[in-house]
Write an enzyme that holds these catalytic residues in place. Structure first.
Site, PDB file in Angstrom:
ATOM      1  N   ARG A 163       0.831  -1.207   0.000  1.00  0.00           N
ATOM      2  CA  ARG A 163       0.000   0.000   0.000  1.00  0.00           C
ATOM      3  C   ARG A 163       0.872   1.267   0.000  1.00  0.00           C
ATOM      4  O   ARG A 163       0.974   1.954  -1.010  1.00  0.00           O
ATOM      5  CB  ARG A 163      -0.952  -0.022   1.220  1.00  0.00           C
ATOM      6  CG  ARG A 163      -2.093   0.993   1.123  1.00  0.00           C
ATOM      7  CD  ARG A 163      -1.687   2.397   1.490  1.00  0.00           C
ATOM      8  NE  ARG A 163      -1.188   2.539   2.853  1.00  0.00           N
ATOM      9  CZ  ARG A 163      -0.628   3.649   3.307  1.00  0.00           C
ATOM     10  NH1 ARG A 163      -0.502   4.718   2.544  1.00  0.00           N
ATOM     11  NH2 ARG A 163      -0.164   3.702   4.545  1.00  0.00           N
ATOM     12  N   ASP A 164       1.540   1.551   1.087  1.00  0.00           N
ATOM     13  CA  ASP A 164       2.342   2.781   1.162  1.00  0.00           C
ATOM     14  C   ASP A 164       3.487   2.704   0.152  1.00  0.00           C
ATOM     15  O   ASP A 164       3.872   3.713  -0.462  1.00  0.00           O
ATOM     16  CB  ASP A 164       2.897   2.937   2.594  1.00  0.00           C
ATOM     17  CG  ASP A 164       3.137   4.384   2.992  1.00  0.00           C
ATOM     18  OD1 ASP A 164       3.397   5.204   2.110  1.00  0.00           O
ATOM     19  OD2 ASP A 164       3.074   4.688   4.193  1.00  0.00           O
TER      20      ASP A 164
ATOM     21  N   HIS B  96       4.823   4.660  12.756  1.00  0.00           N
ATOM     22  CA  HIS B  96       4.823   4.581  11.277  1.00  0.00           C
ATOM     23  C   HIS B  96       5.801   5.646  10.798  1.00  0.00           C
ATOM     24  O   HIS B  96       5.431   6.789  10.569  1.00  0.00           O
ATOM     25  CB  HIS B  96       3.393   4.846  10.773  1.00  0.00           C
ATOM     26  CG  HIS B  96       3.243   4.862   9.280  1.00  0.00           C
ATOM     27  ND1 HIS B  96       2.709   3.817   8.556  1.00  0.00           N
ATOM     28  CD2 HIS B  96       3.541   5.817   8.359  1.00  0.00           C
ATOM     29  CE1 HIS B  96       2.662   4.125   7.278  1.00  0.00           C
ATOM     30  NE2 HIS B  96       3.163   5.331   7.124  1.00  0.00           N
TER      31      HIS B  96
ATOM     32  N   HIS C 129       8.603   7.224   8.369  1.00  0.00           N
ATOM     33  CA  HIS C 129       9.236   7.265   7.047  1.00  0.00           C
ATOM     34  C   HIS C 129      10.721   7.561   7.229  1.00  0.00           C
ATOM     35  O   HIS C 129      11.133   8.169   8.212  1.00  0.00           O
ATOM     36  CB  HIS C 129       8.518   8.291   6.157  1.00  0.00           C
ATOM     37  CG  HIS C 129       7.223   7.751   5.615  1.00  0.00           C
ATOM     38  ND1 HIS C 129       7.130   7.147   4.384  1.00  0.00           N
ATOM     39  CD2 HIS C 129       5.983   7.668   6.160  1.00  0.00           C
ATOM     40  CE1 HIS C 129       5.874   6.740   4.180  1.00  0.00           C
ATOM     41  NE2 HIS C 129       5.152   7.039   5.254  1.00  0.00           N
TER      42      HIS C 129
ATOM     43  N   CYS D 260       4.378   9.053   0.281  1.00  0.00           N
ATOM     44  CA  CYS D 260       3.009   9.528   0.099  1.00  0.00           C
ATOM     45  C   CYS D 260       2.998  10.582  -1.005  1.00  0.00           C
ATOM     46  O   CYS D 260       3.747  11.555  -0.924  1.00  0.00           O
ATOM     47  CB  CYS D 260       2.469  10.126   1.397  1.00  0.00           C
ATOM     48  SG  CYS D 260       0.842  10.878   1.197  1.00  0.00           S
TER      49      CYS D 260
ATOM     50  N   ASN E  77       8.752   3.967   4.085  1.00  0.00           N
ATOM     51  CA  ASN E  77       8.876   3.644   5.509  1.00  0.00           C
ATOM     52  C   ASN E  77      10.204   2.949   5.756  1.00  0.00           C
ATOM     53  O   ASN E  77      10.835   2.449   4.830  1.00  0.00           O
ATOM     54  CB  ASN E  77       7.753   2.684   5.924  1.00  0.00           C
ATOM     55  CG  ASN E  77       6.419   3.363   5.930  1.00  0.00           C
ATOM     56  OD1 ASN E  77       5.800   3.526   4.887  1.00  0.00           O
ATOM     57  ND2 ASN E  77       5.978   3.776   7.097  1.00  0.00           N
TER      58      ASN E  77
END
Ligand code: HMG
Ligand code: MG
Length: 302
Positions: A17-18, A209, A211, A242, A251
């Site tokens: 996803r990310d 979370h 990055h 993002c 991440n």
């Protein structure tokens, strides 16, 4: 908490996803499906597979329904998808998700760009999502982005993070994932944030979370461990970022976390060699190099 629980860490994989949401090139759904299937065989218990968002906002994940219907779903893995509103929630229910994640921020400037509303409006929108979740016995995780700094509004007061986190927990979120969205934080920033949050929120309701834009994410995880956090989001091979946080990298790499945690005496349950093979599969398909230093040390399997 007993000693073994204290030494166990949950890794929440966000690569599909990310990681993939920020890729310029289109990744075919069958490649995503195979990547997720391989991740699901590594011992990971949480995999964030996709997002049910507006296709125009994140074109890279517009195949969410196809991906969810194509993957194997072993009972050992909780598959999660991002949901921004009621429409996304209905799609997640149709796809058979048992856990979803809503996402907002501690900064109106960020939510305006990312989800086209203020933080307060986002919470009002989530009321319908939480109601559907209750009706269908679906667990809701909640992201709060920009917990240290916003790319548009600058430094963020930890009090603002506390306020929105508390509201999300009151609405029924089982966990708050603290999004250090742009990867500027150093351990002292995280310490200031956690000092503010932990006065009101137990550590087992919080996840990190982080990055890794400036290479500080792993240090931030290690500092968070000292505060009692035991769940961390990570992206296989360090993929990602993002699209609404320009310049932000992925991440912290899952490989780097598994290595650092296991060698520090924490159990992750993740097989590093199998994980690197899943990463190798997606990297080769995207013709990308890994940013993970640990990945680079793992010999390729046949
Ligand atoms: P909007 O344009 O204000 O929405 O977008 P709207 O309700 O006005 O609807 C506009 C159109 O979108 C309509 O279609 C809707 O049906 C459609 P039309 O009638 O014009 O044909 N639509 C949808 N279609 C499919 N699925 C949906 C959906 N919702 C509306 N769920 C909205 C508002 C929130 C929907 C939009 O801005 C959006 O989807 N944003 C997603 C942004 C995103 O995914 N960002 C990346 C994830 S967040 C992140 O990466 C940070 C994180 O990793 C933590 C961290 O690092 O800090 C989580
Ligand atoms: Mg993120």
């Amino acid at each position: 908490m007993n000693a073994s629980a204290a030494k166990s860490v949950t890794l929440y994989e966000v690569g599909p996803r990310d990681g993939l949401q920020n890729e310029k090139q289109a990744v075919p759904p069958e490649v995503k499906i195979e990547y997720i299937n391989r991740l699901a065989r590594t011992g990971l218990r949480f995999i964030e597979a996709t997002s049910f968002v507006k296709p125009g906002a994140i074109p890279q994940l517009q195949d969410a329904a196809e991906v969810m219907s194509g993957i194997e779903r072993p009972d050992s893995v909780n598959f999660v998808a991002l949901v921004p509103n009621q429409r996304g929630m209905q799609a997640a229910i149709d796809a058979g998700l048992r856990t979803i994640a809503v996402f907002t921020a501690a900064s109106d400037a960020f939510t305006q760009k990312n989800i086209n509303c203020t933080v307060a409006e986002s919470l009002a929108r989530f009321a319908d999502v939480f109601a559907l979740a209750r009706e269908h016995s679906i667990r809701v995780r909640a992201y709060v982005s920009t917990v240290v700094e916003c790319p548009y509004a600058g430094r963020i007061d930890p009090g603002a993070v506390l306020q929105v986190s508390q509201k999300l927990l009151d609405m029924g979120a089982y966990e708050i994932s603290l999004g250090e969205t742009i990867g500027v934080a150093v351990p002292d920033d995280i310490a200031r944030l956690l000092d503010a949050l932990l006065s009101d929120i137990p550590a087992d309701k919080l996840a990190g979370h982080y990055h890794d834009t400036r290479g500080t994410a792993l240090a931030n995880v290690m500092r968070s461990l000292e505060y009692g956090l035991r769940t961390f989001d990570a992206s296989s091979a360090g993929l990602g970022g993002c699209p609404y946080a320009p310049g932000a990298a992925g991440n912290v790499a899952t490989e780097d976390l598994v290595y650092a945690l296991e060698r520090s005496g924490y159990e992750t349950g993740v097989n590093l060699v199998a994980l690197a093979e899943a990463s190798r599969y997606i990297l080769e398909n995207m013709q990308r190099a890994s940013v993970s230093r640990v990945y680079a040390t793992i010999p390729q399997q046949n």
